[in-house]
Design a protein around this motif. Structure first.
Motif, PDB file in Angstrom:
ATOM      1  N   PRO A   2       0.822  -1.205   0.000  1.00  0.00           N
ATOM      2  CA  PRO A   2       0.000   0.000   0.000  1.00  0.00           C
ATOM      3  C   PRO A   2       0.856   1.254   0.000  1.00  0.00           C
ATOM      4  CG  PRO A   2      -0.685  -1.565   1.712  1.00  0.00           C
ATOM      5  CD  PRO A   2       0.619  -2.041   1.171  1.00  0.00           C
ATOM      6  N   ASP A   3       0.333   2.311  -0.619  1.00  0.00           N
ATOM      7  CA  ASP A   3       1.054   3.579  -0.619  1.00  0.00           C
ATOM      8  C   ASP A   3       1.112   4.152   0.796  1.00  0.00           C
ATOM      9  OD1 ASP A   3       1.395   3.412  -3.326  1.00  0.00           O
ATOM     10  OD2 ASP A   3      -0.409   4.573  -3.795  1.00  0.00           O
ATOM     11  N   ARG A   4       2.215   4.814   1.082  1.00  0.00           N
ATOM     12  CA  ARG A   4       2.337   5.476   2.367  1.00  0.00           C
ATOM     13  C   ARG A   4       1.668   6.837   2.298  1.00  0.00           C
ATOM     14  NH1 ARG A   4       8.455   4.426   4.679  1.00  0.00           N
ATOM     15  NH2 ARG A   4       8.638   2.235   4.083  1.00  0.00           N
ATOM     16  N   THR A   5       0.793   7.115   3.262  1.00  0.00           N
ATOM     17  CA  THR A   5       0.161   8.414   3.356  1.00  0.00           C
ATOM     18  C   THR A   5       0.873   9.205   4.441  1.00  0.00           C
ATOM     19  OG1 THR A   5      -1.981   7.484   2.719  1.00  0.00           O
ATOM     20  CG2 THR A   5      -1.988   9.642   3.796  1.00  0.00           C
ATOM     21  N   PRO A   6       1.311  10.420   4.146  1.00  0.00           N
ATOM     22  CA  PRO A   6       2.001  11.209   5.166  1.00  0.00           C
ATOM     23  C   PRO A   6       1.156  11.336   6.435  1.00  0.00           C
ATOM     24  CG  PRO A   6       2.201  12.254   3.014  1.00  0.00           C
ATOM     25  CD  PRO A   6       1.220  11.126   2.856  1.00  0.00           C
ATOM     26  N   LEU A   7       1.784  11.131   7.570  1.00  0.00           N
ATOM     27  CA  LEU A   7       1.073  11.237   8.837  1.00  0.00           C
ATOM     28  C   LEU A   7       0.900  12.701   9.213  1.00  0.00           C
ATOM     29  CD1 LEU A   7       2.905   8.399  10.802  1.00  0.00           C
ATOM     30  CD2 LEU A   7       0.755   8.262   9.523  1.00  0.00           C
ATOM     31  N   ASP A   8      -0.257  13.031   9.756  1.00  0.00           N
ATOM     32  CA  ASP A   8      -0.614  14.411  10.055  1.00  0.00           C
ATOM     33  C   ASP A   8      -0.977  14.526  11.532  1.00  0.00           C
ATOM     34  OD1 ASP A   8      -1.601  16.964  10.233  1.00  0.00           O
ATOM     35  OD2 ASP A   8      -3.055  16.763   8.615  1.00  0.00           O
ATOM     36  N   ALA A   9      -0.176  15.278  12.284  1.00  0.00           N
ATOM     37  CA  ALA A   9      -0.437  15.438  13.713  1.00  0.00           C
ATOM     38  C   ALA A   9      -1.814  16.039  13.969  1.00  0.00           C
ATOM     39  CB  ALA A   9       0.644  16.314  14.342  1.00  0.00           C
ATOM     40  N   ALA A  10      -2.257  16.921  13.088  1.00  0.00           N
ATOM     41  CA  ALA A  10      -3.557  17.563  13.276  1.00  0.00           C
ATOM     42  C   ALA A  10      -4.709  16.568  13.145  1.00  0.00           C
ATOM     43  CB  ALA A  10      -3.733  18.696  12.264  1.00  0.00           C
ATOM     44  N   GLN A  11      -4.476  15.450  12.459  1.00  0.00           N
ATOM     45  CA  GLN A  11      -5.493  14.418  12.319  1.00  0.00           C
ATOM     46  C   GLN A  11      -5.420  13.375  13.432  1.00  0.00           C
ATOM     47  OE1 GLN A  11      -7.943  14.363   9.930  1.00  0.00           O
ATOM     48  NE2 GLN A  11      -7.153  16.381   9.350  1.00  0.00           N
ATOM     49  N   ILE A  12      -4.226  13.139  13.953  1.00  0.00           N
ATOM     50  CA  ILE A  12      -4.034  12.069  14.939  1.00  0.00           C
ATOM     51  C   ILE A  12      -4.209  12.581  16.367  1.00  0.00           C
ATOM     52  CG2 ILE A  12      -2.410  10.366  15.831  1.00  0.00           C
ATOM     53  CD1 ILE A  12      -1.100  10.349  13.048  1.00  0.00           C
ATOM     54  N   ALA A  13      -3.686  13.753  16.683  1.00  0.00           N
ATOM     55  CA  ALA A  13      -3.729  14.269  18.055  1.00  0.00           C
ATOM     56  C   ALA A  13      -5.145  14.365  18.622  1.00  0.00           C
ATOM     57  CB  ALA A  13      -3.024  15.623  18.129  1.00  0.00           C
ATOM     58  N   PRO A  14      -6.159  14.791  17.850  1.00  0.00           N
ATOM     59  CA  PRO A  14      -7.505  14.895  18.420  1.00  0.00           C
ATOM     60  C   PRO A  14      -8.111  13.563  18.847  1.00  0.00           C
ATOM     61  CG  PRO A  14      -7.324  16.256  16.456  1.00  0.00           C
ATOM     62  CD  PRO A  14      -6.096  15.391  16.504  1.00  0.00           C
ATOM     63  N   GLY A  30       2.110  18.618  20.052  1.00  0.00           N
ATOM     64  CA  GLY A  30       3.562  18.534  20.157  1.00  0.00           C
ATOM     65  C   GLY A  30       4.034  17.107  20.364  1.00  0.00           C
ATOM     66  N   GLN A  31       3.355  16.378  21.233  1.00  0.00           N
ATOM     67  CA  GLN A  31       3.719  14.985  21.480  1.00  0.00           C
ATOM     68  C   GLN A  31       3.545  14.149  20.216  1.00  0.00           C
ATOM     69  OE1 GLN A  31       5.021  13.765  24.280  1.00  0.00           O
ATOM     70  NE2 GLN A  31       4.855  15.660  25.441  1.00  0.00           N
ATOM     71  N   THR A  32       2.458  14.380  19.507  1.00  0.00           N
ATOM     72  CA  THR A  32       2.176  13.596  18.303  1.00  0.00           C
ATOM     73  C   THR A  32       3.164  13.920  17.190  1.00  0.00           C
ATOM     74  OG1 THR A  32      -0.178  13.504  18.883  1.00  0.00           O
ATOM     75  CG2 THR A  32       0.402  13.040  16.589  1.00  0.00           C
TER      76      THR A  32
END
Length: 293
Positions: A2-14, A30-32
């Protein structure tokens, strides 16, 4: 693959329970962001089966779960009681993350490394210890854990504070970590978050003894949004620290050393002239295990 999708702190932190307030979400961002850097350095990829040791409340777990995608999985292990932690307990934070859109990829387990490895014969693509090495009771306990993981994971990836302050604002954090370690090594069954300070060189030496081969390493500056430095320095300068030193360190010379280290933390913080304390640099390494491809 599978293609790698860039990880986004704004999507994961919440997805974290800490997003309940604007300040909590800011701290979690910041932690994410830092864990995303680690996942990138470790080359966690879609489809990986990951074993995370010392997952805590799941800061790194969420990032790994996002990185491995729908076809991957994360077994996140921590031996601490589920009522440990503040302002939310491990149980509360883990349950919240488990109920998120990433929850189906995550299995939280309260167990020691030995217990989880004895439970089944799973071979993991990656084993991860992110900012959990200093929680171990001794260097030999770290070595034994790495030895066990070397036989059950293709790669073992580690991250811990580097004992380097490339930014002057991080010097108080470095000193606070060493001062706290100087106290906690004298307390049997310490429950502190700094129990055994090991440098990157020390970690690499333990890893070699455990049969791991270093593949890559890097030291990175912590994001400005990481509050760990402020937390550790704040704890060090509270009166409670001095009282614990008086109770735990009987020899007056040894007690004087620990208290002098505390005073060095205060002086280092004051020397910043009001500038915020930063978190020190972080070392990350990737090691080849003994599992055949």
């Amino acid at each position: 693959m599978p293609d790698r999708t860039p990880l986004d702190a704004a999507q994961i932190a919440p997805l974290s329970l800490h997003n309940a307030t604007p300040l909590g979400l800011q701290i979690q961002l910041g932690q994410t962001a830092h864990r995303i850097v680690l996942a990138s350095l470790w080359q966690i990829k879609p489809g990986d089966r990951v074993l995370e040791i010392g997952c805590g409340q799941g800061d790194c777990t969420a990032v790994i779960a996002a990185a491995v995608g729908e076809e991957g999985s994360v077994v996140a292990v921590d031996p601490a009681p589920l009522d440990y932690g503040s302002p939310y307990t491990l149980g509360e934070a883990q349950a919240h993350l488990k109920a998120s859109r990433l929850g189906s990829r995550i299995t939280f387990v309260r167990a020691s490394t030995a217990e989880i490895l004895a439970a089944d014969a799973t071979v993991y693509d990656v084993a991860v210890l992110a900012h959990s090495l200093w929680y171990f009771s001794s260097p030999s306990a770290i070595r034994d854990t790495l030895r066990a993981l070397s036989a059950r994971a293709r790669r073992v990836c580690l991250a811990e504070w580097a004992l380097v302050a490339s930014h002057p604002g991080a010097a108080p954090h470095l000193l606070a970590a060493l001062a706290q370690a100087a106290l906690e090594c004298r307390i049997r069954d310490s429950t502190s978050n700094i129990r055994t300070v090991v440098s990157p060189e020390g970690v690499k030496a333990l890893a070699r003894t455990a049969g791991l081969e270093l593949e890559s390493e890097r030291t990175v500056a912590a994001p400005e949004g990481m509050m760990d430095g402020q937390w550790e320095v704040g704890a060090m300068l509270r009166p409670e620290f001095g009282r614990r030193v008086e109770a735990a360190v009987a020899d007056e010379r040894e007690r004087g050393v620990v208290l002098a280290m505390r005073d060095a933390v205060r002086a280092s913080k004051e020397a910043l002239g009001g500038e915020k304390v930063r978190a020190m640099d972080v070392w990350a390494g990737s090691f080849k295990g003994q599992v055949d491809e």
